[in-house]
Design a protein around this motif. Structure first.
Motif, mmCIF file in Angstrom:
data_model
loop_
_atom_site.group_PDB
_atom_site.id
_atom_site.type_symbol
_atom_site.label_atom_id
_atom_site.label_comp_id
_atom_site.label_asym_id
_atom_site.label_seq_id
_atom_site.Cartn_x
_atom_site.Cartn_y
_atom_site.Cartn_z
ATOM 1 N N ARG A 102 12.607 -20.267 29.229
ATOM 2 C CA ARG A 102 11.252 -19.869 28.859
ATOM 3 C C ARG A 102 11.264 -18.973 27.637
ATOM 4 O O ARG A 102 10.364 -19.063 26.805
ATOM 5 N N LEU A 124 2.808 -17.747 28.747
ATOM 6 C CA LEU A 124 4.262 -17.801 28.825
ATOM 7 C C LEU A 124 4.857 -16.395 28.756
ATOM 8 O O LEU A 124 5.789 -16.062 29.494
ATOM 9 N N GLN A 143 4.512 -14.717 32.087
ATOM 10 C CA GLN A 143 5.529 -15.216 33.010
ATOM 11 C C GLN A 143 6.882 -14.560 32.734
ATOM 12 O O GLN A 143 7.600 -14.179 33.663
ATOM 13 N N LEU A 144 7.217 -14.429 31.459
ATOM 14 C CA LEU A 144 8.485 -13.798 31.087
ATOM 15 C C LEU A 144 8.524 -12.337 31.535
ATOM 16 O O LEU A 144 9.550 -11.859 32.034
#
Length: 107
Positions: free
Chosen positions: A1, A25, A28-29
C-alpha cells in the motif's frame, strides 16, 4: 500500500478523484502503522525484504527438492508459484540478495 501511495502521488495527486483515493489510502496506511508499529518487518524495509526473501527461498527450495525427487504434486506447484510471486514483489523494491540469486540461477 505504501508503494501504491508513492506511485500514485507521482502519477497524479491533483485531480479530485485521485486525491480522494490517495487520502483514503493514506488513512489505511496510518491505521496499519498504529496496529503494526512495533513490528520491524513492517517498519523497516530492509527487514521486511529479508523476511520475504527467506520465505520465498524456503518455498522455492521445498518445491525444487520435491521436483528433483520426482514427487510431482499440487503443493509443489503452489510452492513454485508462491515463490515466483514473492520474488517478483521483492524485485519491485530492489535487487535480490546474492544468496537468493544463486539458488535461482543454479537450479
Amino acid at each position: 500500500r505504501l508503494y501504491a501511495m508513492q506511485t500514485g502521488m507521482k502519477i497524479d495527486s491533483k485531480t479530485p478523484e485521485c486525491r480522494k483515493f490517495l487520502s483514503k489510502l493514506m488513512d489505511q496506511l496510518e491505521s496499519l502503522k498504529k496496529q503494526l508499529g512495533d513490528n520491524e518487518a513492517v517498519t523497516q524495509e530492509i527487514v521486511g525484504c529479508a523476511h520475504l526473501e527467506n520465505y520465498a527461498l524456503k518455498m522455492f527450495l521445498y518445491a525444487d527438492n520435491e521436483d528433483r525427487a520426482g514427487r510431482f504434486h499440487k503443493n509443489m506447484i503452489k510452492s513454485f508459484y508462491t515463490a515466483s510471486l514473492l520474488i517478483d514483489v521483492i524485485t519491485v523494491f530492489g535487487e535480490l540478495t546474492d544468496e537468493v540469486s544463486v539458488h535461482l540461477t543454479v537450479s
